[in-house]
Design an enzyme around this catalytic site. Structure first.
Site, PDB file in Angstrom:
ATOM      1  N   LYS A  22      20.315  -2.821  94.598  1.00  0.00           N
ATOM      2  CA  LYS A  22      20.710  -1.406  94.542  1.00  0.00           C
ATOM      3  C   LYS A  22      19.836  -0.645  93.554  1.00  0.00           C
ATOM      4  O   LYS A  22      19.349   0.450  93.851  1.00  0.00           O
ATOM      5  CB  LYS A  22      22.180  -1.300  94.120  1.00  0.00           C
ATOM      6  N   ASN A  23      19.635  -1.231  92.374  1.00  0.00           N
ATOM      7  CA  ASN A  23      18.930  -0.497  91.323  1.00  0.00           C
ATOM      8  C   ASN A  23      17.421  -0.403  91.552  1.00  0.00           C
ATOM      9  O   ASN A  23      16.730   0.263  90.780  1.00  0.00           O
ATOM     10  CB  ASN A  23      19.219  -1.109  89.949  1.00  0.00           C
ATOM     11  N   ARG A  93      25.341   8.804  88.896  1.00  0.00           N
ATOM     12  CA  ARG A  93      24.441   9.250  87.840  1.00  0.00           C
ATOM     13  C   ARG A  93      22.969   9.055  88.207  1.00  0.00           C
ATOM     14  O   ARG A  93      22.111   9.797  87.751  1.00  0.00           O
ATOM     15  CB  ARG A  93      24.720   8.475  86.556  1.00  0.00           C
ATOM     16  N   CYS A 117      30.346   8.789  81.399  1.00  0.00           N
ATOM     17  CA  CYS A 117      31.042   8.019  82.430  1.00  0.00           C
ATOM     18  C   CYS A 117      31.875   6.955  81.742  1.00  0.00           C
ATOM     19  O   CYS A 117      31.889   6.873  80.507  1.00  0.00           O
ATOM     20  CB  CYS A 117      30.069   7.405  83.416  1.00  0.00           C
ATOM     21  N   ARG A 122      25.927   8.092  77.873  1.00  0.00           N
ATOM     22  CA  ARG A 122      24.768   8.033  78.771  1.00  0.00           C
ATOM     23  C   ARG A 122      23.994   9.347  78.885  1.00  0.00           C
ATOM     24  O   ARG A 122      23.945   9.972  79.944  1.00  0.00           O
ATOM     25  CB  ARG A 122      25.197   7.532  80.152  1.00  0.00           C
ATOM     26  N   ASP A 306      24.700  -5.501  82.831  1.00  0.00           N
ATOM     27  CA  ASP A 306      25.396  -5.485  84.121  1.00  0.00           C
ATOM     28  C   ASP A 306      26.014  -6.840  84.479  1.00  0.00           C
ATOM     29  O   ASP A 306      26.698  -6.955  85.493  1.00  0.00           O
ATOM     30  CB  ASP A 306      24.435  -5.038  85.238  1.00  0.00           C
ATOM     31  N   ARG A 398      30.356   0.445  95.496  1.00  0.00           N
ATOM     32  CA  ARG A 398      29.122   1.134  95.098  1.00  0.00           C
ATOM     33  C   ARG A 398      27.978   0.133  94.902  1.00  0.00           C
ATOM     34  O   ARG A 398      26.815   0.510  94.994  1.00  0.00           O
ATOM     35  CB  ARG A 398      29.333   1.890  93.777  1.00  0.00           C
TER      36      ARG A 398
END
Ligand code: UD1
Length: 417
Positions: A22-23, A93, A117, A122, A306, A398
Protein backbone atom coordinates in the site's frame (compact mmCIF):
# COMPACT_ATOMS: atom_id res chain seq x y z
CA UNK A 1 -20.63 -1.01 10.35
CA UNK A 2 -18.65 -4.19 9.64
CA UNK A 3 -17.11 -6.20 12.45
CA UNK A 4 -14.85 -9.25 12.50
CA UNK A 5 -15.81 -12.23 14.64
CA UNK A 6 -12.84 -14.43 15.48
CA UNK A 7 -12.90 -17.73 17.37
CA UNK A 8 -9.40 -18.17 18.75
CA UNK A 9 -7.25 -21.22 19.26
CA UNK A 10 -6.74 -22.61 15.76
CA UNK A 11 -3.10 -22.95 14.62
CA UNK A 12 -2.63 -21.46 11.15
CA UNK A 13 -1.45 -23.85 8.44
CA UNK A 14 -0.85 -23.46 4.72
CA UNK A 15 0.23 -20.80 2.25
CA UNK A 16 -0.79 -17.19 1.77
CA UNK A 17 -0.10 -14.73 -1.03
CA UNK A 18 1.13 -11.29 -0.08
CA UNK A 19 -0.29 -8.25 -1.89
CA UNK A 20 1.57 -5.26 -3.30
CA UNK A 21 2.63 -2.64 -0.77
CA UNK A 22 0.00 0.00 0.00
CA UNK A 23 2.67 2.48 1.02
CA UNK A 24 4.43 2.10 -2.33
CA UNK A 25 1.30 2.02 -4.50
CA UNK A 26 0.00 5.31 -2.99
CA UNK A 27 3.01 7.50 -3.92
CA UNK A 28 3.34 5.68 -7.27
CA UNK A 29 -0.27 6.55 -8.14
CA UNK A 30 0.37 10.16 -7.06
CA UNK A 31 3.50 10.15 -9.25
CA UNK A 32 1.42 9.33 -12.34
CA UNK A 33 0.32 13.00 -12.11
CA UNK A 34 3.82 13.91 -13.29
CA UNK A 35 3.57 12.04 -16.61
CA UNK A 36 2.47 13.32 -20.02
CA UNK A 37 1.42 9.81 -21.14
CA UNK A 38 -0.29 6.80 -19.44
CA UNK A 39 1.43 4.51 -16.91
CA UNK A 40 0.71 0.84 -16.23
CA UNK A 41 0.92 -0.30 -12.62
CA UNK A 42 0.58 -3.94 -11.54
CA UNK A 43 0.49 -5.73 -8.18
CA UNK A 44 -1.64 -2.90 -6.79
CA UNK A 45 -3.45 -3.99 -3.60
CA UNK A 46 -7.23 -3.63 -3.75
CA UNK A 47 -7.68 -1.49 -0.65
CA UNK A 48 -9.81 1.46 0.45
CA UNK A 49 -6.80 3.78 0.57
CA UNK A 50 -5.94 2.92 -3.03
CA UNK A 51 -9.47 3.65 -4.28
CA UNK A 52 -9.46 6.88 -2.28
CA UNK A 53 -6.24 7.93 -4.04
CA UNK A 54 -7.75 7.09 -7.44
CA UNK A 55 -10.92 9.07 -6.66
CA UNK A 56 -8.77 12.01 -5.65
CA UNK A 57 -6.80 11.85 -8.91
CA UNK A 58 -10.04 11.43 -10.90
CA UNK A 59 -11.39 14.63 -9.35
CA UNK A 60 -8.37 16.36 -10.84
CA UNK A 61 -8.94 14.89 -14.31
CA UNK A 62 -6.86 11.68 -14.28
CA UNK A 63 -8.53 8.64 -15.81
CA UNK A 64 -8.05 4.96 -14.95
CA UNK A 65 -8.60 1.68 -16.73
CA UNK A 66 -8.58 -1.26 -14.32
CA UNK A 67 -8.53 -4.92 -15.36
CA UNK A 68 -9.80 -8.01 -13.49
CA UNK A 69 -6.50 -8.35 -11.62
CA UNK A 70 -6.60 -4.74 -10.47
CA UNK A 71 -3.76 -3.78 -12.82
CA UNK A 72 -4.14 -0.08 -13.42
CA UNK A 73 -3.60 2.13 -16.44
CA UNK A 74 -3.40 5.70 -15.16
CA UNK A 75 -3.64 8.63 -17.53
CA UNK A 76 -2.96 12.16 -16.29
CA UNK A 77 -2.83 13.82 -19.72
CA UNK A 78 -5.90 15.94 -19.06
CA UNK A 79 -5.49 17.04 -15.46
CA UNK A 80 -7.12 20.45 -15.08
CA UNK A 81 -7.90 20.75 -11.39
CA UNK A 82 -5.19 21.03 -8.78
CA UNK A 83 -7.20 20.68 -5.57
CA UNK A 84 -7.20 17.92 -2.94
CA UNK A 85 -10.38 18.68 -0.94
CA UNK A 86 -10.71 18.32 2.83
CA UNK A 87 -13.37 15.58 2.48
CA UNK A 88 -10.75 13.31 0.89
CA UNK A 89 -7.63 14.33 2.79
CA UNK A 90 -9.39 13.81 6.13
CA UNK A 91 -10.06 10.16 5.24
CA UNK A 92 -6.51 9.54 4.05
CA UNK A 93 -3.50 11.58 5.10
CA UNK A 94 -1.42 10.17 2.23
CA UNK A 95 -3.47 12.50 -0.05
CA UNK A 96 -0.71 15.02 0.77
CA UNK A 97 1.39 13.06 -1.77
CA UNK A 98 -0.29 14.94 -4.65
CA UNK A 99 1.23 18.23 -3.47
CA UNK A 100 4.74 17.74 -4.88
CA UNK A 101 3.66 16.32 -8.28
CA UNK A 102 0.95 18.98 -8.87
CA UNK A 103 3.27 21.83 -8.03
CA UNK A 104 6.15 20.44 -10.11
CA UNK A 105 4.12 19.76 -13.26
CA UNK A 106 1.43 22.45 -13.17
CA UNK A 107 2.99 25.13 -10.95
CA UNK A 108 -0.03 25.12 -8.68
CA UNK A 109 -1.60 23.04 -5.90
CA UNK A 110 -4.36 23.50 -3.29
CA UNK A 111 -4.25 20.70 -0.79
CA UNK A 112 -6.22 20.50 2.42
CA UNK A 113 -3.98 20.44 5.47
CA UNK A 114 -4.23 16.96 7.01
CA UNK A 115 -5.25 17.29 10.64
CA UNK A 116 -3.94 15.15 13.44
CA UNK A 117 -4.98 11.53 13.59
CA UNK A 118 -5.45 8.76 16.13
CA UNK A 119 -1.72 8.04 16.38
CA UNK A 120 -0.45 11.59 16.81
CA UNK A 121 -0.16 15.14 15.48
CA UNK A 122 1.62 14.23 12.21
CA UNK A 123 2.56 17.66 10.85
CA UNK A 124 3.63 18.29 7.23
CA UNK A 125 5.92 21.24 7.97
CA UNK A 126 8.93 19.53 6.37
CA UNK A 127 7.06 18.94 3.10
CA UNK A 128 6.23 22.66 3.00
CA UNK A 129 9.67 23.89 4.08
CA UNK A 130 11.31 21.76 1.38
CA UNK A 131 9.03 23.05 -1.37
CA UNK A 132 9.51 26.64 -0.18
CA UNK A 133 13.29 26.16 -0.31
CA UNK A 134 12.80 25.04 -3.93
CA UNK A 135 11.20 28.40 -4.66
CA UNK A 136 7.50 27.74 -4.12
CA UNK A 137 5.23 30.43 -2.66
CA UNK A 138 3.32 28.67 0.07
CA UNK A 139 0.42 29.99 2.06
CA UNK A 140 -1.72 28.14 4.56
CA UNK A 141 -5.19 29.63 4.90
CA UNK A 142 -8.63 28.31 5.74
CA UNK A 143 -7.23 24.84 6.36
CA UNK A 144 -5.70 24.64 2.87
CA UNK A 145 -2.14 24.73 1.61
CA UNK A 146 -1.84 26.85 -1.52
CA UNK A 147 1.47 26.39 -3.32
CA UNK A 148 2.60 28.13 -6.47
CA UNK A 149 5.82 28.16 -8.45
CA UNK A 150 6.66 29.04 -12.06
CA UNK A 151 9.25 26.29 -12.07
CA UNK A 152 10.74 24.76 -8.94
CA UNK A 153 14.47 25.28 -8.53
CA UNK A 154 16.85 22.55 -7.45
CA UNK A 155 18.56 23.12 -4.12
CA UNK A 156 20.08 21.28 -1.16
CA UNK A 157 17.63 20.22 1.54
CA UNK A 158 18.36 18.66 4.89
CA UNK A 159 15.29 17.17 6.58
CA UNK A 160 15.15 17.81 10.35
CA UNK A 161 13.29 14.55 10.94
CA UNK A 162 13.29 11.44 8.75
CA UNK A 163 9.91 11.55 7.03
CA UNK A 164 8.66 8.97 4.53
CA UNK A 165 5.93 10.88 2.67
CA UNK A 166 7.96 14.09 3.09
CA UNK A 167 10.91 12.51 1.28
CA UNK A 168 8.54 11.16 -1.40
CA UNK A 169 6.83 14.52 -1.97
CA UNK A 170 10.14 16.37 -2.27
CA UNK A 171 11.72 13.68 -4.45
CA UNK A 172 8.73 13.82 -6.85
CA UNK A 173 8.81 17.63 -6.90
CA UNK A 174 12.56 17.65 -7.65
CA UNK A 175 12.21 15.40 -10.71
CA UNK A 176 10.81 18.32 -12.75
CA UNK A 177 12.72 21.14 -11.01
CA UNK A 178 15.36 23.17 -12.78
CA UNK A 179 18.84 21.93 -11.84
CA UNK A 180 20.04 19.59 -9.12
CA UNK A 181 18.37 18.81 -5.80
CA UNK A 182 20.08 17.04 -2.94
CA UNK A 183 17.91 15.69 -0.12
CA UNK A 184 19.94 14.92 3.02
CA UNK A 185 18.56 12.83 5.88
CA UNK A 186 16.12 11.27 3.43
CA UNK A 187 13.99 8.30 4.49
CA UNK A 188 15.42 4.94 3.35
CA UNK A 189 12.26 2.80 3.31
CA UNK A 190 11.96 0.16 0.52
CA UNK A 191 8.86 2.05 -0.69
CA UNK A 192 11.06 5.09 -1.43
CA UNK A 193 13.30 2.88 -3.57
CA UNK A 194 10.25 1.51 -5.40
CA UNK A 195 8.97 5.03 -6.10
CA UNK A 196 12.42 6.12 -7.33
CA UNK A 197 12.59 3.10 -9.68
CA UNK A 198 9.20 4.07 -11.11
CA UNK A 199 10.16 7.74 -11.47
CA UNK A 200 13.44 6.83 -13.18
CA UNK A 201 11.49 4.63 -15.62
CA UNK A 202 9.37 7.74 -16.33
CA UNK A 203 12.55 9.58 -17.29
CA UNK A 204 13.57 11.06 -13.94
CA UNK A 205 17.22 11.11 -12.83
CA UNK A 206 17.34 10.05 -9.19
CA UNK A 207 20.39 8.54 -7.51
CA UNK A 208 20.86 7.29 -3.99
CA UNK A 209 17.36 5.91 -3.24
CA UNK A 210 17.65 3.67 -0.19
CA UNK A 211 20.44 5.81 1.27
CA UNK A 212 20.04 8.96 3.32
CA UNK A 213 21.25 11.20 0.47
CA UNK A 214 19.15 11.54 -2.67
CA UNK A 215 20.58 13.31 -5.72
CA UNK A 216 18.03 14.38 -8.30
CA UNK A 217 18.77 16.06 -11.62
CA UNK A 218 15.65 17.83 -12.84
CA UNK A 219 14.30 17.06 -16.32
CA UNK A 220 11.85 18.96 -18.55
CA UNK A 221 9.15 16.28 -18.85
CA UNK A 222 8.27 12.80 -17.62
CA UNK A 223 6.42 10.09 -19.52
CA UNK A 224 4.31 7.12 -18.42
CA UNK A 225 6.07 3.89 -17.48
CA UNK A 226 5.32 0.29 -16.51
CA UNK A 227 5.87 -0.80 -12.94
CA UNK A 228 5.13 -3.73 -10.63
CA UNK A 229 4.64 -2.62 -7.02
CA UNK A 230 6.92 -4.33 -4.50
CA UNK A 231 5.44 -6.74 -1.89
CA UNK A 232 3.89 -5.38 1.30
CA UNK A 233 6.44 -5.94 4.07
CA UNK A 234 3.96 -5.00 6.82
CA UNK A 235 1.33 -7.47 5.58
CA UNK A 236 4.13 -10.06 5.32
CA UNK A 237 5.23 -9.45 8.91
CA UNK A 238 1.64 -9.57 10.17
CA UNK A 239 1.00 -13.05 8.66
CA UNK A 240 4.34 -14.33 9.99
CA UNK A 241 3.38 -13.20 13.48
CA UNK A 242 -0.11 -14.70 13.10
CA UNK A 243 1.50 -18.05 12.27
CA UNK A 244 3.98 -17.78 15.15
CA UNK A 245 1.38 -16.75 17.75
CA UNK A 246 -0.97 -19.59 16.86
CA UNK A 247 1.88 -22.14 16.94
CA UNK A 248 1.31 -22.93 13.26
CA UNK A 249 3.22 -23.51 10.04
CA UNK A 250 2.69 -20.98 7.26
CA UNK A 251 4.49 -20.21 4.01
CA UNK A 252 4.10 -16.58 3.00
CA UNK A 253 4.45 -16.23 -0.81
CA UNK A 254 5.09 -13.38 -3.28
CA UNK A 255 7.16 -11.49 -0.77
CA UNK A 256 10.81 -10.66 -0.16
CA UNK A 257 12.65 -11.45 3.08
CA UNK A 258 15.20 -8.68 2.45
CA UNK A 259 12.45 -6.07 2.98
CA UNK A 260 11.98 -6.94 6.62
CA UNK A 261 15.33 -7.81 8.21
CA UNK A 262 14.57 -6.04 11.50
CA UNK A 263 11.27 -7.91 11.91
CA UNK A 264 12.74 -11.32 11.01
CA UNK A 265 15.60 -10.84 13.49
CA UNK A 266 13.07 -10.13 16.26
CA UNK A 267 11.06 -13.21 15.34
CA UNK A 268 14.23 -15.34 15.51
CA UNK A 269 14.97 -13.82 18.93
CA UNK A 270 11.41 -14.76 19.98
CA UNK A 271 12.18 -18.39 19.14
CA UNK A 272 10.41 -18.58 15.77
CA UNK A 273 11.82 -21.08 13.25
CA UNK A 274 12.12 -19.26 9.94
CA UNK A 275 13.27 -20.27 6.50
CA UNK A 276 13.10 -18.33 3.26
CA UNK A 277 13.71 -18.50 -0.47
CA UNK A 278 13.67 -16.00 -3.29
CA UNK A 279 10.07 -14.90 -2.85
CA UNK A 280 8.80 -16.74 0.21
CA UNK A 281 9.25 -16.96 3.99
CA UNK A 282 8.08 -19.84 6.17
CA UNK A 283 7.31 -19.96 9.88
CA UNK A 284 7.17 -23.31 11.63
CA UNK A 285 6.41 -23.11 15.35
CA UNK A 286 5.64 -26.78 16.02
CA UNK A 287 3.36 -25.65 18.81
CA UNK A 288 6.23 -24.06 20.81
CA UNK A 289 5.68 -21.01 23.04
CA UNK A 290 7.19 -17.67 22.00
CA UNK A 291 9.67 -15.69 24.11
CA UNK A 292 8.92 -12.00 24.77
CA UNK A 293 11.18 -9.52 22.92
CA UNK A 294 12.10 -5.85 23.31
CA UNK A 295 11.70 -3.50 20.38
CA UNK A 296 12.44 0.14 19.70
CA UNK A 297 10.71 1.55 16.61
CA UNK A 298 12.90 3.61 14.27
CA UNK A 299 12.99 4.73 10.63
CA UNK A 300 14.08 2.03 8.17
CA UNK A 301 16.22 -0.09 8.47
CA UNK A 302 15.16 0.04 12.13
CA UNK A 303 12.09 -1.76 13.48
CA UNK A 304 8.98 -0.35 11.69
CA UNK A 305 6.41 1.48 13.78
CA UNK A 306 3.78 -0.14 11.53
CA UNK A 307 4.67 -3.51 13.14
CA UNK A 308 4.64 -2.31 16.74
CA UNK A 309 0.99 -3.19 17.52
CA UNK A 310 1.45 -6.71 16.11
CA UNK A 311 4.58 -7.23 18.26
CA UNK A 312 2.68 -5.95 21.29
CA UNK A 313 -0.02 -8.57 20.65
CA UNK A 314 2.69 -11.22 20.25
CA UNK A 315 4.32 -10.33 23.56
CA UNK A 316 1.01 -10.61 25.43
CA UNK A 317 1.15 -14.41 25.15
CA UNK A 318 4.93 -14.90 25.10
CA UNK A 319 7.08 -16.16 27.94
CA UNK A 320 8.72 -13.34 29.92
CA UNK A 321 8.59 -9.55 29.76
CA UNK A 322 8.95 -7.46 26.58
CA UNK A 323 9.48 -3.69 26.37
CA UNK A 324 8.14 -1.90 23.29
CA UNK A 325 9.36 1.65 22.81
CA UNK A 326 7.53 3.78 20.25
CA UNK A 327 9.77 6.56 19.03
CA UNK A 328 8.03 7.66 15.80
CA UNK A 329 4.45 8.53 16.82
CA UNK A 330 3.47 9.90 20.22
CA UNK A 331 0.10 8.21 20.57
CA UNK A 332 0.50 4.78 19.08
CA UNK A 333 -0.57 2.63 22.03
CA UNK A 334 -4.32 2.80 21.45
CA UNK A 335 -4.44 -0.99 21.06
CA UNK A 336 -3.05 -1.45 24.58
CA UNK A 337 -6.27 -0.68 26.46
CA UNK A 338 -8.17 -3.00 24.10
CA UNK A 339 -5.63 -5.81 24.68
CA UNK A 340 -5.98 -5.22 28.42
CA UNK A 341 -9.71 -5.90 28.02
CA UNK A 342 -8.66 -9.33 26.75
CA UNK A 343 -6.63 -9.91 29.90
CA UNK A 344 -3.21 -8.76 28.65
CA UNK A 345 -0.76 -7.61 31.30
CA UNK A 346 0.59 -4.33 29.89
CA UNK A 347 1.83 -1.19 31.62
CA UNK A 348 2.64 2.02 29.76
CA UNK A 349 5.48 4.23 30.98
CA UNK A 350 5.92 7.23 28.71
CA UNK A 351 6.89 5.97 25.25
CA UNK A 352 7.26 2.36 26.41
CA UNK A 353 4.75 -0.45 26.82
CA UNK A 354 5.94 -3.14 29.22
CA UNK A 355 4.23 -6.42 28.43
CA UNK A 356 4.32 -9.43 30.73
CA UNK A 357 3.23 -12.49 28.82
CA UNK A 358 0.33 -14.60 30.05
CA UNK A 359 -0.66 -18.14 29.05
CA UNK A 360 -3.88 -17.23 27.23
CA UNK A 361 -5.88 -14.13 26.31
CA UNK A 362 -9.64 -14.13 26.87
CA UNK A 363 -11.99 -13.08 24.07
CA UNK A 364 -13.77 -9.73 24.46
CA UNK A 365 -15.46 -7.18 22.24
CA UNK A 366 -12.73 -4.72 21.18
CA UNK A 367 -12.55 -1.65 19.01
CA UNK A 368 -10.03 -0.91 16.26
CA UNK A 369 -8.66 2.63 16.46
CA UNK A 370 -6.24 2.75 13.54
CA UNK A 371 -4.94 0.51 10.82
CA UNK A 372 -2.07 -1.28 12.55
CA UNK A 373 -3.76 -1.30 15.98
CA UNK A 374 -6.60 -3.24 14.39
CA UNK A 375 -4.11 -5.80 13.02
CA UNK A 376 -2.82 -6.27 16.58
CA UNK A 377 -6.37 -6.92 17.79
CA UNK A 378 -7.05 -9.48 15.05
CA UNK A 379 -3.85 -11.32 16.04
CA UNK A 380 -4.96 -11.31 19.66
CA UNK A 381 -8.37 -12.67 18.61
CA UNK A 382 -6.70 -15.57 16.77
CA UNK A 383 -5.21 -16.89 20.02
CA UNK A 384 -7.81 -15.81 22.59
CA UNK A 385 -10.13 -18.25 24.29
CA UNK A 386 -13.64 -17.69 22.93
CA UNK A 387 -15.15 -15.31 20.37
CA UNK A 388 -13.53 -11.91 19.89
CA UNK A 389 -15.58 -9.25 18.11
CA UNK A 390 -13.39 -6.55 16.53
CA UNK A 391 -15.42 -3.41 15.84
CA UNK A 392 -14.63 -0.58 13.40
CA UNK A 393 -12.72 -2.78 11.04
CA UNK A 394 -12.95 -0.21 8.26
CA UNK A 395 -9.51 0.71 9.58
CA UNK A 396 -8.15 -2.72 8.66
CA UNK A 397 -9.72 -2.58 5.18
CA UNK A 398 -7.55 0.47 4.50
CA UNK A 399 -4.40 -1.63 4.60
CA UNK A 400 -5.03 -5.40 4.54
CA UNK A 401 -6.42 -6.92 1.36
CA UNK A 402 -9.15 -9.56 1.99
CA UNK A 403 -7.81 -10.27 5.47
CA UNK A 404 -10.62 -12.60 6.56
CA UNK A 405 -10.38 -14.55 3.30
CA UNK A 406 -6.61 -15.00 3.62
CA UNK A 407 -6.83 -16.00 7.30
CA UNK A 408 -9.73 -18.41 6.61
CA UNK A 409 -7.61 -20.05 3.92
CA UNK A 410 -4.99 -20.65 6.64
CA UNK A 411 -7.54 -22.30 8.91
CA UNK A 412 -8.51 -19.37 11.13
CA UNK A 413 -12.12 -19.13 12.29
CA UNK A 414 -12.90 -15.57 11.30
CA UNK A 415 -15.84 -13.95 9.57
CA UNK A 416 -17.21 -10.53 8.79
CA UNK A 417 -20.51 -9.77 10.52
C1 UD1 B 1 4.58 6.90 6.58
C2 UD1 B 1 3.72 5.69 6.34
C3 UD1 B 1 3.16 5.17 7.66
C4 UD1 B 1 4.29 4.91 8.65
C5 UD1 B 1 5.19 6.14 8.78
C6 UD1 B 1 6.42 5.89 9.60
C7 UD1 B 1 2.83 6.06 4.12
C8 UD1 B 1 1.64 6.39 3.28
N1 UD1 B 1 2.63 6.06 5.45
O1 UD1 B 1 3.74 7.91 7.15
O2 UD1 B 1 2.47 3.94 7.40
O3 UD1 B 1 3.74 4.64 9.92
O4 UD1 B 1 5.63 6.57 7.47
O5 UD1 B 1 7.14 4.82 9.09
O6 UD1 B 1 3.89 5.75 3.61
N2 UD1 B 1 7.10 14.64 10.82
C9 UD1 B 1 7.29 15.97 11.10
N3 UD1 B 1 7.13 16.88 10.09
C10 UD1 B 1 6.80 16.52 8.83
C11 UD1 B 1 6.62 15.16 8.56
C12 UD1 B 1 6.76 14.23 9.57
O7 UD1 B 1 7.59 16.34 12.22
O8 UD1 B 1 6.68 17.39 7.96
C13 UD1 B 1 7.26 13.62 11.90
C14 UD1 B 1 5.96 12.88 12.20
O9 UD1 B 1 5.15 13.58 13.11
C15 UD1 B 1 6.48 11.59 12.77
C16 UD1 B 1 7.78 11.36 11.99
O10 UD1 B 1 8.12 12.62 11.42
O11 UD1 B 1 6.79 11.74 14.13
C17 UD1 B 1 7.70 10.33 10.89
O12 UD1 B 1 6.53 10.57 10.13
P1 UD1 B 1 6.50 10.28 8.57
O13 UD1 B 1 7.63 9.42 8.17
O14 UD1 B 1 6.34 11.57 7.85
O15 UD1 B 1 5.15 9.46 8.43
P2 UD1 B 1 4.23 9.43 7.17
O16 UD1 B 1 5.05 9.69 5.95
O17 UD1 B 1 3.01 10.26 7.39
Amino acid sequence: MDQLLITGGHPLQGEVRISGAKNAALPILAATLLAETPSYISNVPHLHDITTMMHLLEEMGSTFVIDDHFNIEANSQNVQKFTAPYEMVKTMRASILVLGPLLARFGEAHVSLPGGCAIGARPVNLHLQGLAAMGADICVEGGYITAQAKRLQGTTLCLDVVTVTGTENLMMAATLAEGNTIIENAAREPEIIDLAIFLNRMGARIEGAGTSTLRITGVEKLYGARHRVLPDRIETGTYLIAAAMTGGKVKVNHTDASLLDAVLLKLLEAGVTLSHGNDWIEVDMQGRRLRAVDIHTAPHPGFPTDMQAQLTAMNTIAEGVGMLTESIFENRFMHVSELQRMGANIRIEGKTAIVKGIERLQAAPVMATDLRASAGLVLAGLVAEGDTLVDRIYHIDRGYERIEEKLTQLGAHIRRV
